[in-house]
Design a protein around this motif. Structure first.
Motif, PDB file in Angstrom:
ATOM      1  N   LYS A 139      22.241  28.306  -7.565  1.00 42.22           N
ATOM      2  CA  LYS A 139      23.382  27.518  -8.034  1.00 42.22           C
ATOM      3  C   LYS A 139      24.677  28.010  -7.422  1.00 42.22           C
ATOM      4  CE  LYS A 139      25.718  25.973 -12.259  1.00 42.22           C
ATOM      5  NZ  LYS A 139      25.721  26.031 -13.750  1.00 42.22           N
TER       6      LYS A 139
ATOM      7  N   ALA B 109      24.925  26.807  -3.862  1.00 44.37           N
ATOM      8  CA  ALA B 109      25.315  25.404  -3.763  1.00 44.37           C
ATOM      9  C   ALA B 109      26.821  25.230  -3.978  1.00 44.37           C
ATOM     10  CB  ALA B 109      24.522  24.575  -4.774  1.00 44.37           C
TER      11      ALA B 109
ATOM     12  N   ALA C 211      21.632  17.724   2.197  1.00 39.18           N
ATOM     13  CA  ALA C 211      20.481  18.638   2.225  1.00 39.18           C
ATOM     14  C   ALA C 211      20.919  20.088   2.311  1.00 39.18           C
ATOM     15  CB  ALA C 211      19.560  18.283   3.386  1.00 39.18           C
TER      16      ALA C 211
ATOM     17  N   ASP D 231      21.022  21.939  -0.977  1.00 33.78           N
ATOM     18  CA  ASP D 231      19.812  22.037  -1.782  1.00 33.78           C
ATOM     19  C   ASP D 231      18.978  23.258  -1.398  1.00 33.78           C
ATOM     20  OD1 ASP D 231      18.088  20.315  -3.765  1.00 33.78           O
ATOM     21  OD2 ASP D 231      16.709  21.004  -2.211  1.00 33.78           O
ATOM     22  N   TYR D 232      18.745  24.115  -2.369  1.00 30.72           N
ATOM     23  CA  TYR D 232      18.027  25.368  -2.113  1.00 30.72           C
ATOM     24  C   TYR D 232      16.585  25.123  -1.680  1.00 30.72           C
ATOM     25  CZ  TYR D 232      16.114  30.052  -3.050  1.00 30.72           C
ATOM     26  OH  TYR D 232      15.482  31.263  -2.938  1.00 30.72           O
ATOM     27  N   ASP D 233      15.953  24.113  -2.243  1.00 27.04           N
ATOM     28  CA  ASP D 233      14.552  23.842  -1.923  1.00 27.04           C
ATOM     29  C   ASP D 233      14.358  23.339  -0.491  1.00 27.04           C
ATOM     30  OD1 ASP D 233      13.721  24.608  -4.441  1.00 27.04           O
ATOM     31  OD2 ASP D 233      13.875  22.580  -5.263  1.00 27.04           O
TER      32      ASP D 233
ATOM     33  N   LYS E 270      12.714  13.861  -0.765  1.00 27.82           N
ATOM     34  CA  LYS E 270      13.591  14.838  -1.424  1.00 27.82           C
ATOM     35  C   LYS E 270      15.056  14.558  -1.114  1.00 27.82           C
ATOM     36  CE  LYS E 270      10.115  18.527  -1.365  1.00 27.82           C
ATOM     37  NZ  LYS E 270       9.747  19.875  -0.852  1.00 27.82           N
TER      38      LYS E 270
ATOM     39  N   LEU F 275      18.516  13.347  -3.549  1.00 27.62           N
ATOM     40  CA  LEU F 275      19.865  13.918  -3.499  1.00 27.62           C
ATOM     41  C   LEU F 275      20.906  12.822  -3.312  1.00 27.62           C
ATOM     42  CD1 LEU F 275      19.253  17.004  -1.153  1.00 27.62           C
ATOM     43  CD2 LEU F 275      19.438  17.008  -3.647  1.00 27.62           C
TER      44      LEU F 275
END
Length: 306
Positions: A72, A75, A203, A206-208, A265, A269
């Motif tokens: 978090k 981001a 993108a 986004d951590y993933d 994904k 977002l």
């Protein structure tokens, strides 16, 4: 419009046959008289970029082991850097390189302090500007943008720490570099290219998605853009491959099957961006200067929710 992309567009192409007998276009066939496009070496250059991204990966869950830094927080930092990037009127490469520097540093230095996290971010952007921009901003500008919480000396000290951590290598390829190549292969219009850039910047937060290669993020972003802007080509299994031609598969080295889950994904977002807590990218791309891409009706269609 991305000037580098505009300079690579061509109207006529030559058909070639790949080893697997699929027909694709020689997208560089008409560039031989343009020395800036280095058509004779461009495929070798991209071979090298693909090698580099393999050699300099961002590992999955690369923040594991950090005691004071969370996904978090990452981001929030990158969202703020996007605002700074826009305020300084920097090119896309600087933002994307700064993000890459931050992630490469964090996966090596596991004891990063919360109090130095913003310092890491602004220093990464400072390094990126010196690498990508002919006339980079003065260090005093970066001090000022942090409300003088950090000094020029602290930024210089952090710069040395970062460069040591990443072994003085700033050559990791960026999504925008691949996107320009893929947009050329797709004979994409400005709206496709701009929407794909919007997806790439979303993108980045986004951590993933961190562990995906830059070429994958670029290809998946363009795949999503082509599907949204060119027609209704999604079902319950995901995006179809109608717009991902043999030419695009050849130059990107990715099939539609490989890109579908990544595009899905990114679609989530983009769907949630108008109501997200971190709004820098959305606010940027809803502006006239960015063709109001974030407000395109296609991004609110049923295709984004299946």
């Amino acid at each position: 419009m991305d000037r580098a992309f505009a300079g690579t567009r061509c109207s006529k192409t030559k058909l070639l046959i790949s080893k697997n007998l699929k027909v694709f276009k020689d997208i560089d066939a008409n560039d031989k008289d343009n020395l800036f496009l280095v058509s004779e070496y461009v495929n070798d250059i991209y071979d090298y970029l693909y090698q580099l991204e393999e050699q300099q990966p961002i590992f999955k869950n690369h923040l594991s082991g950090q005691k004071e830094v969370s996904p978090k927080m990452r981001a929030v930092l990158i969202d703020w850097l996007n605002e700074v990037h826009l305020q300084f009127e920097l090119i896309p490469e600087t933002f994307q390189l700064a993000v890459a520097i931050i992630d490469r540093y964090l996966q090596v230095i596991k004891d990063t302090k919360r109090t130095h996290f913003q310092l890491l971010g602004i220093t990464a952007l400072f390094i990126a500007t010196k690498y990508e921009v002919q006339l980079p901003s003065a260090i005093e500008d970066f001090v000022s943008i942090t409300d003088k919480i950090y000094t020029a000396r602290q930024i210089c000290q952090m710069e040395l720490q970062i460069l040591k951590a990443i072994d003085y290598s700033l050559s990791r390829p960026l999504p925008i570099q691949f996107l320009r190549r893929y947009s050329k292969a797709a004979e994409a219009k400005d709206k496709h290219h701009s929407m794909a850039k919007y997806f790439i910047e979303l993108a980045a937060l986004d951590y993933d998605l961190c562990s995906y290669k830059p070429s994958e993020i670029a290809a998946a972003s363009l795949f999503l853009s082509l599907n949204l802007l060119n027609g209704n080509y999604r079902n319950r299994e995901g995006f179809k491959d109608h717009h991902w031609s043999d030419t695009l598969s050849f130059y990107s080295r990715y099939s539609a099957i490989h890109l579908r889950p990544i595009s899905g994904k990114i679609a989530m977002l983009a769907r949630d961006a108008p109501k997200a807590k971190l709004m820098a990218v959305f606010n940027k791309y809803k502006d006239n200067n960015f063709q109001k891409i974030a407000l395109r009706p296609e991004l609110r269609s049923h295709l984004m929710t299946l």
